[in-house]
Motif scaffolding. Structure first.
Motif, short mmCIF file in Angstrom:
data_model
loop_
_atom_site.label_atom_id
_atom_site.label_comp_id
_atom_site.label_asym_id
_atom_site.label_seq_id
_atom_site.Cartn_x
_atom_site.Cartn_y
_atom_site.Cartn_z
N LEU A 1 0.83 -1.21 0.00
CA LEU A 1 0.00 0.00 0.00
C LEU A 1 0.86 1.26 0.00
O LEU A 1 0.56 2.24 -0.69
CB LEU A 1 -0.94 -0.01 1.21
N PHE A 2 1.95 1.23 0.77
CA PHE A 2 2.86 2.38 0.81
C PHE A 2 3.52 2.58 -0.56
O PHE A 2 3.57 3.70 -1.08
CB PHE A 2 3.92 2.16 1.89
N TYR B 1 2.49 1.48 -3.47
CA TYR B 1 1.45 1.84 -4.45
C TYR B 1 1.15 3.34 -4.40
O TYR B 1 1.14 4.01 -5.44
CB TYR B 1 0.19 1.03 -4.15
N GLY B 2 0.93 3.85 -3.20
CA GLY B 2 0.61 5.27 -3.08
C GLY B 2 1.76 6.16 -3.50
O GLY B 2 1.56 7.17 -4.20
N LEU B 3 2.98 5.79 -3.12
CA LEU B 3 4.13 6.63 -3.43
C LEU B 3 4.44 6.63 -4.92
O LEU B 3 4.70 7.70 -5.51
CB LEU B 3 5.35 6.14 -2.64
N TRP C 1 2.44 6.03 -7.53
CA TRP C 1 1.46 6.74 -8.35
C TRP C 1 1.47 8.24 -8.08
O TRP C 1 1.08 9.03 -8.94
CB TRP C 1 0.06 6.16 -8.13
N SER C 2 1.99 8.64 -6.92
CA SER C 2 2.13 10.08 -6.68
C SER C 2 3.28 10.67 -7.48
O SER C 2 3.36 11.89 -7.66
CB SER C 2 2.37 10.33 -5.18
N ARG D 1 9.99 7.39 -10.32
CA ARG D 1 9.08 6.27 -10.02
C ARG D 1 9.84 4.95 -10.04
O ARG D 1 9.68 4.11 -9.16
CB ARG D 1 7.96 6.26 -11.06
#
Length: 469
Positions: free
Chosen positions: A13-14, A16-18, A20-21, A29
């Protein structure tokens, strides 16, 4: 760090969020994904992160040298040989050093030299077979001019990318590097497919594979001489279902996790136990490995280009080496020899089948093929050659009644086999339905499913079977 754990869920989750940000900067990325992959690998043993880095850099360097020698064919072959040798040396030392030294020691003892050799205890890095094969395929493809040279960042990320790092699928550079070069997109369809594969893999691993392992398979293979014939038969069928559900669960989850990050992996299984021949089985089982063996080993050994005898020898050689790829054990050699022999016999039968003889019905081909595979799995799973023989002998001679088999375990075996006869593209159809549902309901449904799985599965999470390869 195992996929079906809370620790990995929070990690993903961490990441994934980072990632896509950082969509506006593809290079950053990829750097985040690379660092996250090293952290993921280091959670098992930090010492081998350096090995993973070095392997990626060495393969990138070997490929660059091949490209630089474009107008010097002999030098290109030299750099190719060095690149392959680097990969085989890494794999050989960590995976086969202990086995080789033990065989040397046994040989010397048989010749009358009783002095013990000093044998180092070498820790086997998780996933070393997968990432060395990826590196080797990149170097070979560069030599064959089948793929474009990758940047150092892309090459190291290819070999380190955490969804497929430790147990595949073996994703080739020609498939993944072009995706790394573009800014990824996450469509609703990719997200739906990714989520469907993750929860499906979680079900197969956490419930079916784990239940069969703890309740039946581990006990029957631990001491076959202490088990009854019905339990041994159930143990053999149970392992066939366990290894399929366990390994296909990992690759389903790997494909799903990659999809949520915007990347497409090839699928690795296609209902293998409904194969009508062993050749058909290898088109359906661990597809990324079987295609790798075909393209880089079988064809290099001559393939079908030099007559029937050479073809049969190439099949046998490919499967023997494929068996050794799984581990340093004579059981894996026997497993590979069995598959190679049957593949050769099938090829000879197709060549010399008497005129007028009809092919066997598909149902009979499926039955015969499955039980050949089942025999191979006994050697694959047994702790030693003697243990495998004891297991097979016990099936026919032990007698007795089933003490381990319960209705629940029998149902697990039947359900696992039923997966192979579901309509093709079932998961794609499920994903198509998911994409039409409101995201809130999808999230609630997946959360409820995970809670049910967590309540049903045995305590703890055993590593995936293919982590050891």
């Amino acid at each position: 760090m195992l996929f079906p754990t809370l620790t990995f869920g929070l990690f993903f989750l961490f990441v994934y969020g980072l990632t896509w940000s950082l969509k506006a900067s593809n290079e950053w990325r990829k750097i985040v994904l690379l660092v996250a992959s090293w952290y993921f690998y280091g959670a098992w043993d930090t010492r081998f992160v350096a090995l993973l880095m070095a392997s990626g850099i060495l393969n990138w360097g070997a490929a660059r040298l091949i490209v630089a020698a474009e107008d010097r064919p002999k030098l290109r072959k030299v750099w190719l040989a060095i690149g392959i040798a680097i990969n085989l040396t890494i794999l050989g030392f960590f995976k086969y050093y202990g086995f080789f030294m033990e065989q040397v020691e046994h040989l010397l003892h048989s010749l009358g030299w009783e002095r013990d050799l000093y044998i180092m205890q070498v820790v086997l890095p998780v996933g070393i077979s997968f990432f060395t094969f990826q590196g080797m395929s990149y170097v070979i493809d560069i030599y064959r001019r089948k793929t474009e040279p990758a940047s150092l960042l892309d090459m190291v990320l290819l070999m380190s990318f955490f969804p497929h790092l430790v147990a595949g699928p073996i994703v080739r550079a020609s498939h993944l590097i072009p995706q790394f070069k573009k800014v990824p997109e996450l469509t609703r369809g990719m997200a739906a497919m990714g989520l469907a594969l993750i929860v499906w893999g979680l079900f197969k691993k956490a419930i079916i594979a784990s239940e069969l392992a703890t309740g039946l398979v581990d006990q029957t293979f631990f001491d076959p001489s202490a088990q009854s014939s019905p339990d041994l038969i159930a143990g053999a069928y149970g392992y066939a279902v366990q290894i399929y559900c366990d390994f296909s669960a990992y690759t389903d989850m790997a494909v799903g996790l990659a999809a949520l990050l915007g990347y497409r992996f090839p699928h690795n299984f296609n209902q293998p136990y409904r194969a009508v021949s062993l050749q058909d089985f290898w088109r359906r089982w661990h597809i990324s490995l079987s295609s790798w063996l075909r393209d880089y080993l079988y064809i290099s050994l001559g393939g079908s280009r030099h007559g029937l005898v050479r073809l049969c020898l190439a099949l046998m050689g490919t499967m023997l080496l494929g068996g050794l790829w799984h581990g340093a054990s004579w059981n894996f050699v026997i497993w590979g020899a069995l598959h190679g022999s049957v593949l050769a016999v099938e090829r000879l039968w197709r060549e010399f089948r008497p005129k007028g003889w009809k092919p066997i019905p598909n149902w009979l081909g499926i039955l015969i093929t499955f039980h050949i595979v089942l025999l191979g799995w006994i050697f694959f799973r047994a702790q030693s050659f003697d243990s495998a023989l004891a297991f097979i002998a016990g099936i026919f001679t032990a007698g007795g009644t089933a003490a381990l088999v319960t209705p629940m375990l029998l149902a697990m075996i039947l359900v696992g086999m039923t997966f192979h006869y579901a309509p093709p593209y079932t998961m794609q159809r499920v994903a198509m339905k998911i994409r039409t549902v409101n995201a809130l309901w999808v999230g609630l449904g997946i959360g409820l499913f995970i809670l049910v799985v967590d309540a049903m599965r045995p305590e703890g999470v055993a590593p995936f079977i293919y982590y050891q390869f």
